[in-house]
Scaffold this active site. Sequence first.
Site, mmCIF file in Angstrom:
data_model
loop_
_atom_site.group_PDB
_atom_site.id
_atom_site.type_symbol
_atom_site.label_atom_id
_atom_site.label_comp_id
_atom_site.label_asym_id
_atom_site.label_seq_id
_atom_site.Cartn_x
_atom_site.Cartn_y
_atom_site.Cartn_z
ATOM 1 N N LYS A 3 -12.552 -1.245 -2.148
ATOM 2 C CA LYS A 3 -11.648 -1.843 -3.860
ATOM 3 C C LYS A 3 -10.876 -2.386 -3.278
ATOM 4 C CE LYS A 3 -7.340 0.263 -3.795
ATOM 5 N NZ LYS A 3 -5.875 -0.511 -4.332
ATOM 6 N N ASN A 4 -10.143 -2.831 -1.855
ATOM 7 C CA ASN A 4 -9.584 -4.155 -2.131
ATOM 8 C C ASN A 4 -9.722 -5.751 -2.045
ATOM 9 O OD1 ASN A 4 -7.225 -2.395 -2.513
ATOM 10 N ND2 ASN A 4 -6.256 -2.030 -0.492
ATOM 11 N N ARG A 61 -1.746 -2.805 -9.079
ATOM 12 C CA ARG A 61 -1.395 -4.195 -8.421
ATOM 13 C C ARG A 61 -2.508 -5.592 -8.203
ATOM 14 N NH1 ARG A 61 3.377 -5.374 -6.316
ATOM 15 N NH2 ARG A 61 2.934 -7.178 -4.473
ATOM 16 N N CYS A 102 0.546 1.091 -6.669
ATOM 17 C CA CYS A 102 1.175 2.324 -6.075
ATOM 18 C C CYS A 102 2.452 2.437 -5.805
ATOM 19 C CB CYS A 102 0.560 2.548 -4.799
ATOM 20 S SG CYS A 102 -0.573 3.352 -5.620
ATOM 21 N N ARG A 158 8.244 -3.776 -4.271
ATOM 22 C CA ARG A 158 6.818 -4.937 -3.567
ATOM 23 C C ARG A 158 6.794 -5.704 -4.639
ATOM 24 N NH1 ARG A 158 1.373 -1.237 -3.979
ATOM 25 N NH2 ARG A 158 0.771 -2.790 -2.982
ATOM 26 N N PRO A 159 7.898 -7.037 -4.023
ATOM 27 C CA PRO A 159 8.246 -8.116 -4.551
ATOM 28 C C PRO A 159 6.833 -9.413 -4.599
ATOM 29 C CG PRO A 159 9.311 -8.546 -2.334
ATOM 30 C CD PRO A 159 8.722 -6.392 -2.475
ATOM 31 N N ILE A 160 6.723 -10.420 -5.717
ATOM 32 C CA ILE A 160 5.710 -11.272 -5.055
ATOM 33 C C ILE A 160 6.330 -12.984 -4.787
ATOM 34 C CG2 ILE A 160 4.220 -9.476 -6.395
ATOM 35 C CD1 ILE A 160 4.475 -11.607 -8.816
ATOM 36 N N ASP A 161 8.051 -12.633 -4.687
ATOM 37 C CA ASP A 161 8.481 -13.919 -3.996
ATOM 38 C C ASP A 161 7.463 -15.503 -3.352
ATOM 39 O OD1 ASP A 161 9.966 -13.139 -0.962
ATOM 40 O OD2 ASP A 161 9.335 -11.947 -2.072
ATOM 41 N N ASP A 176 -2.159 1.755 4.957
ATOM 42 C CA ASP A 176 -3.005 3.179 3.849
ATOM 43 C C ASP A 176 -3.897 3.542 4.342
ATOM 44 O OD1 ASP A 176 -4.423 -0.206 1.985
ATOM 45 O OD2 ASP A 176 -1.744 0.916 2.184
ATOM 46 N N ILE A 193 6.343 -1.215 6.971
ATOM 47 C CA ILE A 193 5.538 -2.428 5.820
ATOM 48 C C ILE A 193 5.710 -1.973 4.956
ATOM 49 C CG2 ILE A 193 3.089 -3.368 4.808
ATOM 50 C CD1 ILE A 193 3.241 -4.045 7.519
ATOM 51 N N ARG A 213 -8.281 5.924 -9.085
ATOM 52 C CA ARG A 213 -8.250 4.252 -9.031
ATOM 53 C C ARG A 213 -9.124 3.755 -7.570
ATOM 54 N NH1 ARG A 213 -2.294 2.408 -8.525
ATOM 55 N NH2 ARG A 213 -3.786 0.510 -8.083
HETATM 56 C C1 EPZ Z 1 -1.940 -4.566 -0.460
HETATM 57 O O1 EPZ Z 1 -1.210 -4.763 -0.870
HETATM 58 C C2 EPZ Z 1 -2.742 -3.730 -0.419
HETATM 59 N N1 EPZ Z 1 -3.361 -3.954 -1.507
HETATM 60 C C3 EPZ Z 1 -1.599 -2.572 -0.275
HETATM 61 O O2 EPZ Z 1 -2.794 -1.418 -0.756
HETATM 62 C C4 EPZ Z 1 -1.708 -2.354 1.323
HETATM 63 O O3 EPZ Z 1 -0.923 -1.726 1.796
HETATM 64 C C5 EPZ Z 1 -1.462 -3.817 1.147
HETATM 65 O O4 EPZ Z 1 -2.157 -4.940 1.755
HETATM 66 C C6 EPZ Z 1 -1.243 -4.014 2.903
HETATM 67 O O5 EPZ Z 1 -2.293 -3.551 3.346
HETATM 68 C C7 EPZ Z 1 -3.938 -4.011 -2.956
HETATM 69 O O6 EPZ Z 1 -4.796 -5.512 -1.830
HETATM 70 C C8 EPZ Z 1 -4.395 -4.338 -4.647
HETATM 71 P P1 EPZ Z 1 1.387 -7.288 1.136
HETATM 72 P P2 EPZ Z 1 0.072 -5.832 -1.848
HETATM 73 O O7 EPZ Z 1 1.893 -8.475 0.272
HETATM 74 O O8 EPZ Z 1 -0.639 -7.225 -1.092
HETATM 75 C C9 EPZ Z 1 6.315 -6.862 1.117
HETATM 76 C C10 EPZ Z 1 -3.928 0.583 -1.311
HETATM 77 O O9 EPZ Z 1 -3.274 1.879 -0.679
HETATM 78 N N2 EPZ Z 1 5.975 -8.269 0.257
HETATM 79 O O10 EPZ Z 1 0.346 -7.388 2.750
HETATM 80 O O11 EPZ Z 1 1.155 -5.997 -2.044
HETATM 81 C C11 EPZ Z 1 6.129 -6.120 0.607
HETATM 82 O O12 EPZ Z 1 6.909 -5.536 -0.421
HETATM 83 C C12 EPZ Z 1 -2.806 0.203 -1.900
HETATM 84 O O13 EPZ Z 1 -4.996 0.644 -1.132
HETATM 85 C C13 EPZ Z 1 7.091 -9.508 0.019
HETATM 86 O O14 EPZ Z 1 8.425 -8.678 0.436
HETATM 87 O O15 EPZ Z 1 1.218 -6.044 0.560
HETATM 88 C C14 EPZ Z 1 5.729 -5.114 1.686
HETATM 89 O O16 EPZ Z 1 6.290 -4.911 2.314
HETATM 90 C C15 EPZ Z 1 -1.108 0.332 -1.414
HETATM 91 N N3 EPZ Z 1 7.043 -10.497 -1.293
HETATM 92 C C16 EPZ Z 1 4.906 -6.699 3.322
HETATM 93 O O17 EPZ Z 1 5.149 -7.092 2.341
HETATM 94 C C17 EPZ Z 1 5.420 -10.694 -1.450
HETATM 95 O O18 EPZ Z 1 5.244 -11.821 -2.050
HETATM 96 C C18 EPZ Z 1 2.985 -6.057 2.486
HETATM 97 O O19 EPZ Z 1 2.733 -6.522 1.102
HETATM 98 C C19 EPZ Z 1 4.659 -9.840 -1.097
HETATM 99 C C20 EPZ Z 1 4.981 -8.404 -0.114
#
Ligand code: EPZ
Length: 421
Positions: A24-25, A95, A119, A124-127, A307, A329, A399
């Site tokens: 999926k991812n 997402r 989810c 889950r910021p995207i900063d 996950d 995480i 999903r």
């Molecule tokens: C991806 O989410 C996956 N989703 C998630 O899988 C997975 O849990 C996660 O990576 C960690 O492996 C997809 O690939 C679609 P991150 P993502 O950015 O990209 C913080 C599932 O069940 N962060 O690695 O959102 C964030 O809040 C889903 O398949 C910031 O602070 O994860 C988190 O605490 C759930 N600022 C940590 O980093 C940012 O700009 C890791 O988030 C981005 C992230």
Amino acid sequence: MRQERLKIWGGNALEGKVRVSGGKNTSVAVIPAVLLSDQPCTIENIPDIEDVHALVQILKNLGAKVSYEPGVNMVIDPRGVDDWHVGYHDAKKLRASYYLIGALLGRFGKANVAFPGGCKIGSRPIDEHLKGFRALGAEVEERAGMIVAQAKELTGTDVFFDIVTVGGTINVMLAAVKAKGTTIIYNAAKEPHIVDLANFLNSMGAKIKGAGTDVIRIRGQESLHGTTYAVIPDQIETGTLMIAAAATHGDVEILGCIPTHMEALTAKLLEMGVHVSDSDDAIRVKMMRAHRAVNIKTQVYPGFPTDLQQPMSALLTTAHGTSLIQETIFDQRFKHLDEMIRMGANVKVMGRNAIIEGVPQLYGAPVNVTDLRAGAALIVAGLMASGITEIYELEYIDRGYEHLEEKLRNLGAHIEREPVD
Ligand code: EPZ
């Protein structure tokens, strides 16, 4: 939409062979990446799941032609894409809609994309994503729930992530592959789907080195061409099936997986006393007797995947002893435990830690799914419990898991999907 529920008559040991689906991812990153190509791309092993359908609809709304034959391939022709807007109702469905920002920036130098869904497992910021786009020379504004990005020209640069982010790493890769000059991403995420996306982009003529390490070098290219590519199998579905086999004291062989992606889980299952053996594309999980409690600390890859923490917590509810789960995480990824407590689990949650005292048995109950992997955890709990478990809010599960109940039924589970009157 018609409400449905899963009904599980627990207690059957899972036995036999099952083939894991495409990831999926990785798929939700590879599909938007086609927007960077000047020609059609054919992608194989894309799973037939709601997140994929939502993303395909977004690409069609932008003007792409997409034909998808589940189990065969998906052909995406991006040549008709002449729009760079993704609205609230489309972006909210998943997402991964935020990958459209990097892909549309890379294609047009502009993107108007609503904030993503996904989810609810914490803030889950995207900063970090936006910081990366700005470093590449884009002006990025956040207004009225939209991210509005534009760049006369994207210029390669160094991007240093303050936090390891899968989505941020992927989004910057998408924006950088056609930027002018070289981009180096430091503190990059190393998940298998990052490597898969880099391989996909390189098969289109991109020049990416170092994916899978924490430094990724991208030499921007004028244009990228079409390709035919098969995405990797789903690491998290593989792990979910491994855990379900152990939880039901079964004997299951998972085919078409990549054992080296599963090492953190395999090590934990071995520590618990579960038999795990693997060949180059299959893993066999056998559980004959009681399993020992263990401690889990989620980490970025190659550590224990966040996950899989949720499905694993179901297995730990009947382990001998006390287990500790530390979720490093996300800050709210334990909602499924409240539902398991209703099934007889003995759990205490304190912030990002959960303490699980093993109990002899779980008992079936009606339970509610709050997010994708919580759904997987509750299915595992239902399979292990004695009695009947009814699982509601299935859209989360649909999903991210392709025909999961069919796969489990073929392994001997007594599980049915039925309408809720
Ligand atoms: C991806 O989410 C996956 N989703 C998630 O899988 C997975 O849990 C996660 O990576 C960690 O492996 C997809 O690939 C679609 P991150 P993502 O950015 O990209 C913080 C599932 O069940 N962060 O690695 O959102 C964030 O809040 C889903 O398949 C910031 O602070 O994860 C988190 O605490 C759930 N600022 C940590 O980093 C940012 O700009 C890791 O988030 C981005 C992230």
